[in-house]
Design a protein around this motif. Sequence first.
Motif, mmCIF file in Angstrom:
data_model
loop_
_atom_site.group_PDB
_atom_site.id
_atom_site.type_symbol
_atom_site.label_atom_id
_atom_site.label_comp_id
_atom_site.label_asym_id
_atom_site.label_seq_id
_atom_site.Cartn_x
_atom_site.Cartn_y
_atom_site.Cartn_z
ATOM 1 N N GLU A 139 0.792 -1.205 0.000
ATOM 2 C CA GLU A 139 0.000 0.000 0.000
ATOM 3 C C GLU A 139 0.834 1.269 0.000
ATOM 4 O O GLU A 139 0.319 2.335 0.281
ATOM 5 N N GLU A 140 2.144 1.169 -0.314
ATOM 6 C CA GLU A 140 2.973 2.390 -0.282
ATOM 7 C C GLU A 140 2.382 3.373 -1.277
ATOM 8 O O GLU A 140 2.259 3.074 -2.450
ATOM 9 N N SER A 141 2.038 4.544 -0.785
ATOM 10 C CA SER A 141 1.576 5.549 -1.727
ATOM 11 C C SER A 141 2.811 6.318 -2.188
ATOM 12 O O SER A 141 3.865 6.264 -1.550
ATOM 13 N N VAL A 142 2.662 6.967 -3.307
ATOM 14 C CA VAL A 142 3.794 7.686 -3.881
ATOM 15 C C VAL A 142 3.549 9.178 -3.740
ATOM 16 O O VAL A 142 2.453 9.664 -4.032
ATOM 17 N N ASP A 143 4.523 9.901 -3.277
ATOM 18 C CA ASP A 143 4.434 11.359 -3.240
ATOM 19 C C ASP A 143 4.610 11.855 -4.666
ATOM 20 O O ASP A 143 5.689 11.720 -5.257
ATOM 21 N N LEU A 144 3.521 12.405 -5.222
ATOM 22 C CA LEU A 144 3.537 12.765 -6.635
ATOM 23 C C LEU A 144 4.593 13.826 -6.965
ATOM 24 O O LEU A 144 4.960 13.990 -8.117
ATOM 25 N N TRP B 251 0.693 0.975 -10.520
ATOM 26 C CA TRP B 251 -0.705 1.215 -10.889
ATOM 27 C C TRP B 251 -1.526 1.603 -9.667
ATOM 28 O O TRP B 251 -1.146 1.316 -8.522
ATOM 29 N N SER B 252 -2.677 2.256 -9.915
ATOM 30 C CA SER B 252 -3.662 2.577 -8.876
ATOM 31 C C SER B 252 -3.151 3.505 -7.788
ATOM 32 O O SER B 252 -3.670 3.500 -6.672
ATOM 33 N N LYS B 253 -2.139 4.305 -8.104
ATOM 34 C CA LYS B 253 -1.645 5.276 -7.121
ATOM 35 C C LYS B 253 -1.841 6.711 -7.600
ATOM 36 O O LYS B 253 -1.319 7.648 -7.015
ATOM 37 N N GLY B 254 -2.553 6.872 -8.688
ATOM 38 C CA GLY B 254 -2.808 8.214 -9.208
ATOM 39 C C GLY B 254 -1.663 8.782 -10.026
ATOM 40 O O GLY B 254 -1.718 9.935 -10.462
ATOM 41 N N ILE B 255 -0.645 7.968 -10.263
ATOM 42 C CA ILE B 255 0.533 8.472 -10.985
ATOM 43 C C ILE B 255 0.200 8.793 -12.435
ATOM 44 O O ILE B 255 0.514 9.873 -12.942
ATOM 45 N N MET B 256 -0.453 7.837 -13.104
ATOM 46 C CA MET B 256 -0.735 8.034 -14.528
ATOM 47 C C MET B 256 -1.669 9.225 -14.733
ATOM 48 O O MET B 256 -1.482 10.012 -15.652
ATOM 49 N N THR B 257 -2.682 9.367 -13.890
ATOM 50 C CA THR B 257 -3.606 10.499 -14.003
ATOM 51 C C THR B 257 -2.840 11.815 -13.843
ATOM 52 O O THR B 257 -3.032 12.758 -14.616
ATOM 53 N N TYR B 258 -1.958 11.852 -12.862
ATOM 54 C CA TYR B 258 -1.143 13.047 -12.612
ATOM 55 C C TYR B 258 -0.291 13.383 -13.842
ATOM 56 O O TYR B 258 -0.244 14.530 -14.288
ATOM 57 N N VAL B 259 0.345 12.364 -14.404
ATOM 58 C CA VAL B 259 1.208 12.560 -15.579
ATOM 59 C C VAL B 259 0.394 13.024 -16.783
ATOM 60 O O VAL B 259 0.775 13.968 -17.481
ATOM 61 N N VAL B 260 -0.754 12.375 -17.016
ATOM 62 C CA VAL B 260 -1.567 12.738 -18.189
ATOM 63 C C VAL B 260 -2.064 14.183 -18.070
ATOM 64 O O VAL B 260 -2.093 14.919 -19.059
ATOM 65 N N LYS B 261 -2.424 14.589 -16.856
ATOM 66 C CA LYS B 261 -2.856 15.985 -16.649
ATOM 67 C C LYS B 261 -1.748 16.962 -17.042
ATOM 68 O O LYS B 261 -1.998 17.993 -17.662
#
Lengths: 177, 184
Positions: B6-11, B105-115
């Motif tokens: 469950e490690e979340s990533v600091d964006l 996956w599922s850590k909001g990384i891709m959404t952040y990058v695409v934005k």
Amino acid sequence: MSNLDLSKISLRPFKLSDVDDFLLWAGDDQVTQNLRWKTCGSREEALAFIRDVCIPHPWRRSICLDDRSIGFVSVYPWSGDDRCKADIGYAVAGDYWGQGIATKAVKMAVPQVFNDLSHLVRLQAFTSPQNKASQRVLEKAGFLKEGLLRKYTYFKGNIKDSIVFSFLSTDEFPHDD
Amino acid sequence: MERDREESVDLAQISLRPLQLSDVDDLMVWTTDEKVPKFCTWEPYSSKDQGIDFIQNKACEFLWSRAICLNDSAIGFISMTSSSVTDKSRGKSVELGYVLGSKYWSKGIMTYVVKQVKKVAFREFPHLERLEALVDAENVGSQRVLEKAGFHREGVLRKYLFFKGKSRDMVIFSVLSTDLNHQD
């Protein structure tokens, strides 16, 4: 306009001898305004267009009334990995609008196209959102409207929205009404 | 979706930069993972030569591309391709593609990058009218990335592509230059 007997409508390859009939509709801005075609300006242009484009085309047919050309149906397959899909286009001479001819022609073309193009899985059509008549042709011919693609393509110098329709090899072929 | 780590990533630790040959070992992590190209046209890589070939010969063919990095180590890749490559009438349109290592996956990384890339696209290419993306109808995760990043879902193109032996329904998404003025 009296009811046209749609059994007089047929599809066949273009011939050079179609040139005068061809010019009547391919030389008409009203007909070509929704096509990527440039309006034919002379008999010589029409002859060259039939000879160099229509006849060698992968799949283009003249829509004929008593064997005289009053329009066309065209299918252009994509190549390589994309040969599973092809684009369909069509037009009918202005004098013959509103009588179900384009619908009839597309209904006739669909099974022929899937028979002739062996890799084809998806037949697609793109219309202008303003061109309601053309959208009705596709709906009546059994195509499914999939969506509005915004600022999708350049059309005669302007970026335009397109409505996309499709007919699959697995869809039920249209019946004659 | 893995939940055991469950490690979340600091964006703030996520950055974009050009892909380099020195990224090859990191690239091999996601390119050899079967889960990653499940909805892509390519098969998982089986040799490092393929990774080297991609970095040296393929990555530069895109209109624009970047490695997606976590603390400067590559964990994925994002690219843009001009739509006029396949259709000459579509020169004002660009297609977005992206891939991320499954561990992230599922850590909001891709959404952040695409934005971020959405904004970069219209800045880098001022004449660009339309940024689009095509996603396999079964790839729900990727569809959610685009929705959360502000793309409009325009429809499903039935059996639009054929690869890995089957026809694929593709969901088509777009964002226009004019959409950006009303977002974020």
